[in-house]
Motif scaffolding. Structure first.
Motif, mmCIF file in Angstrom:
data_model
loop_
_atom_site.group_PDB
_atom_site.id
_atom_site.type_symbol
_atom_site.label_atom_id
_atom_site.label_comp_id
_atom_site.label_asym_id
_atom_site.label_seq_id
_atom_site.Cartn_x
_atom_site.Cartn_y
_atom_site.Cartn_z
ATOM 1 N N UNK A 74 4.751 -24.512 -10.456
ATOM 2 C CA UNK A 74 4.312 -23.879 -9.219
ATOM 3 C C UNK A 74 3.829 -22.460 -9.493
ATOM 4 N N UNK A 75 3.162 -21.884 -8.502
ATOM 5 C CA UNK A 75 2.799 -20.475 -8.572
ATOM 6 C C UNK A 75 3.403 -19.777 -7.360
ATOM 7 N N UNK A 76 3.487 -18.454 -7.423
ATOM 8 C CA UNK A 76 4.316 -17.698 -6.491
ATOM 9 C C UNK A 76 3.547 -16.490 -5.963
ATOM 10 N N UNK A 77 3.863 -16.106 -4.727
ATOM 11 C CA UNK A 77 3.191 -14.969 -4.101
ATOM 12 C C UNK A 77 4.190 -14.179 -3.284
ATOM 13 N N UNK A 78 4.084 -12.869 -3.359
ATOM 14 C CA UNK A 78 4.925 -11.931 -2.602
ATOM 15 C C UNK A 78 4.022 -11.189 -1.626
ATOM 16 N N UNK A 79 4.215 -11.440 -0.329
ATOM 17 C CA UNK A 79 3.495 -10.708 0.709
ATOM 18 C C UNK A 79 4.344 -9.490 1.049
ATOM 19 N N UNK A 80 3.897 -8.329 0.594
ATOM 20 C CA UNK A 80 4.672 -7.098 0.669
ATOM 21 C C UNK A 80 4.211 -6.288 1.887
ATOM 22 N N UNK A 304 1.897 -15.444 -10.622
ATOM 23 C CA UNK A 304 2.662 -14.651 -9.661
ATOM 24 C C UNK A 304 1.789 -13.478 -9.227
ATOM 25 N N UNK A 305 1.582 -13.353 -7.916
ATOM 26 C CA UNK A 305 0.747 -12.288 -7.372
ATOM 27 C C UNK A 305 1.469 -11.598 -6.226
ATOM 28 N N UNK A 306 1.232 -10.297 -6.137
ATOM 29 C CA UNK A 306 1.766 -9.505 -5.020
ATOM 30 C C UNK A 306 0.599 -9.030 -4.170
ATOM 31 N N UNK A 307 0.699 -9.261 -2.857
ATOM 32 C CA UNK A 307 -0.359 -8.868 -1.934
ATOM 33 C C UNK A 307 0.204 -7.900 -0.899
ATOM 34 N N UNK A 308 -0.236 -6.643 -0.886
ATOM 35 C CA UNK A 308 0.131 -5.766 0.231
ATOM 36 C C UNK A 308 -0.348 -6.393 1.540
ATOM 37 N N UNK A 309 0.526 -6.435 2.529
ATOM 38 C CA UNK A 309 0.198 -7.148 3.766
ATOM 39 C C UNK A 309 -1.033 -6.564 4.447
ATOM 40 N N UNK A 310 -1.233 -5.252 4.351
ATOM 41 C CA UNK A 310 -2.378 -4.633 5.017
ATOM 42 C C UNK A 310 -3.702 -5.149 4.459
ATOM 43 N N UNK A 327 -0.819 -24.146 -2.091
ATOM 44 C CA UNK A 327 0.125 -24.814 -2.996
ATOM 45 C C UNK A 327 1.084 -23.836 -3.676
ATOM 46 N N UNK A 328 1.398 -22.728 -3.020
ATOM 47 C CA UNK A 328 2.248 -21.705 -3.630
ATOM 48 C C UNK A 328 3.583 -21.570 -2.896
ATOM 49 N N UNK A 329 4.569 -21.024 -3.613
ATOM 50 C CA UNK A 329 5.832 -20.605 -3.014
ATOM 51 C C UNK A 329 5.640 -19.152 -2.590
ATOM 52 N N UNK A 330 5.795 -18.868 -1.310
ATOM 53 C CA UNK A 330 5.462 -17.561 -0.753
ATOM 54 C C UNK A 330 6.716 -16.933 -0.164
ATOM 55 N N UNK A 331 6.879 -15.640 -0.360
ATOM 56 C CA UNK A 331 7.962 -14.907 0.275
ATOM 57 C C UNK A 331 7.368 -13.710 1.001
#
Length: 510
Positions: A74-80, A304-310, A327-331
């Motif tokens: 899987x791949x992962x994403x952090x909505x910061x 694994x990617x981090x996306x600033x919410x703005x 198709x990602x696991x998102x937090x």
């Protein structure tokens, strides 16, 4: 009187290699048994070795982990959620300076966009609102009949009255909250520091948490958010986890396939003598300076990617570009300091949301790592120690072969360059540390390969301390060489000061 014949260089190399192997075996046995019996110095060595192995993996994974090259897993994403995004959804900008920097309106709008994003699972790493009406409104927005699974924190508080990490359920008035509705699942998201280590580092995340609903009622076990996310992310275990823990929304349980991996993980989660250790494999992108983040982000791009919410907002609200979360696991969480969600980990400072992603990936792509708590009887502790020692034998054998090759190279080089002592010494040092470094990395990735191939929980063991022990003879040789050079330098200085001839020190053979 005849002088003894000098040993051939290859024989000396084999002797040194055998000495390193013997010492490594002794060290591995003592540390394994001592750690299982909870003897503090050995526990600390074992703990430090596992931590070092995880840092080594993260440093080299983009180049050496086959899953990065093949795109497997899987791949992962952090909505910061940053300050700008918070202000867009907050009626009062000053609210973004409090310890709750994620407005409920932001979560609701994000759920709308995430439902159409193609994500596998979305974890909401935000404490539930205090207001009952606001909380019910948010849960209704997350309870969609289609789209990705949403996991939201169960509103509860720690209850240590039974000596366990149980949570006491906070009721909504006189009603027990619905744990599942549509694609929404409520799950405990709390973890704890390693109390025995005393350093505040987060190393463990429970697989299951006992939930206490009321006086006289038995504890109800629920999967933690990472364990639940890992099970829901895979079709063959999603129905099984629903049938076991969320029967109100489960369907077709009579024909649901059994999952041996889930069964063994559940057994580990309910065992008071064991705990699940996080296999950290994703770095913190939120903790880095901007220039370092760009470098590290490029290495993990797509994994694994981090996306600033703005950056995901337009004039109407969240507008997630097609394919970004597919198709990602998102937090969804926040790295803002006022959120008080920063923690110490074996990889350094990390947000709670990134810890959740690491714990989730550990259960999706590796086997759970079990670690003793000291609550088991001595006989079981000894068995755990022997199991840990046996797990290290393969790595020790491979390491001994590599280090013997290292000694053959070094001693053979010294034999050919007897008249170039300084140059041969420098090359010997470079070769030694090159072999040791390569062996470190090889042991880490070989160990993780075994984790991927395991069918159930695997005992967490330190694979790197035996590697250090294999090179002990090299460290001893280096120490003797340094001491001899220091004595020679001291002799020259003394000659200059006193102006007297001092007997030369005997030369030392390599």
């Amino acid at each position: 009187m005849k002088q003894p014949l000098e040993e051939p260089w290859w024989k000396r190399a084999l002797i040194v290699g055998f000495a390193g192997l013997l010492f490594s075996l002794c060290m591995a046995f003592l540390i394994s048994i001592g750690s299982s019996l909870r003897i503090a110095p050995f526990v600390a060595i074992e703990r430090a070795g596992v931590d070092l192995g995880q840092r080594t993996y993260v440093a080299f994974a983009p180049w050496l982990d086959p899953s990065f090259q093949s795109g497997a897993g899987a791949s992962y994403a952090f909505i910061d959620v940053d300050a700008e995004a918070c202000r867009r959804f907050s009626p009062d900008p000053d609210d973004c300076l409090t310890d709750r920097p994620i407005p409920t309106a932001l979560i609701t709008d994000f759920a709308r966009a995430a439902a159409l994003s193609g994500a596998r699972v979305v974890i909401i790493d935000v404490a539930p609102p205090e207001d009952l009406a606001e909380r019910n409104s948010l849960l209704a927005a997350l309870s969609r009949p289609t789209g990705p699974y949403f996991i939201a924190p169960l509103r509860s508080r720690p209850d240590l009255s039974g000596g366990t990490l149980a949570q006491r359920l906070d009721r909504q008035g006189s009603l027990t909250p619905r744990l599942a509705q549509g694609r929404l699942r409520l799950a405990p998201i709390a973890t704890s520091a390693d109390i025995g280590a005393g350093d505040g580092v987060i190393r463990h995340f429970p697989l299951l948490t006992p939930i206490r609903e009321g006086q006289g009622q038995p504890d109800r076990w629920l999967p933690s958010a990472p364990f639940l996310a890992a099970m829901l992310a895979q079709p063959d275990t999603a129905r099984a986890v629903d049938c076991r823990f969320y029967g109100a929304v489960a369907t077709g349980c009579a024909t649901a396939a059994q999952s041996s991996l889930m069964d063994s993980a559940v057994a580990l989660g309910r065992d008071p003598a064991l705990r699940n250790r996080i296999q950290y494999s994703l770095p913190s992108l939120a903790a880095l300076a901007p220039q370092n983040e760009v470098r590290l982000r490029s290495r993990y791009l797509g994994r694994y990617d981090r996306y600033p919410a703005s950056g995901l907002l337009d004039e109407t609200g969240f507008a997630i570009p097609e394919g970004v979360l597919t198709d990602r696991i998102v937090v969804l969480g926040s790295s803002q300091t006022q959120g008080n969600d920063w923690h110490a980990t074996p990889l350094g400072a990390m947000t709670g949301s990134e810890i959740v992603l690491n714990a989730t990936r550990a259960l999706i792509e590796f086997s759970p790592l079990s670690e003793g708590t000291g609550a088991s009887p001595p006989a079981r502790q000894l068995l755990q120690g022997l199991t840990a020692f046996l797990a290290k034998l393969k790595g020790i054998g491979l390491g001994a072969l590599i280090m013997t090759l290292c000694w053959l190279t070094i001693f053979g080089l010294n034999d050919r360059m007897k008249r170039r002592g300084r140059l041969s010494g420098l090359l010997s040092v470079l070769l030694f540390f090159g072999f040791i470094g390569a062996l470190f990395v090889l042991e880490v990735f070989a160990g993780l390969g075994a984790l991927r191939g395991a069918r159930g929980p695997v005992q967490a063991v330190d694979l790197l301390t035996p590697v250090v022990a294999l090179g002990l003879e090299g460290f001893a040789e280096a120490a003797r060489s340094f001491t001899h050079q220091a004595e020679a330098l001291g002799q020259k200085l003394l000659n200059r000061i006193t102006g007297q001839a001092v007997a030369a020190l005997p030369t030392q053979e390599p």
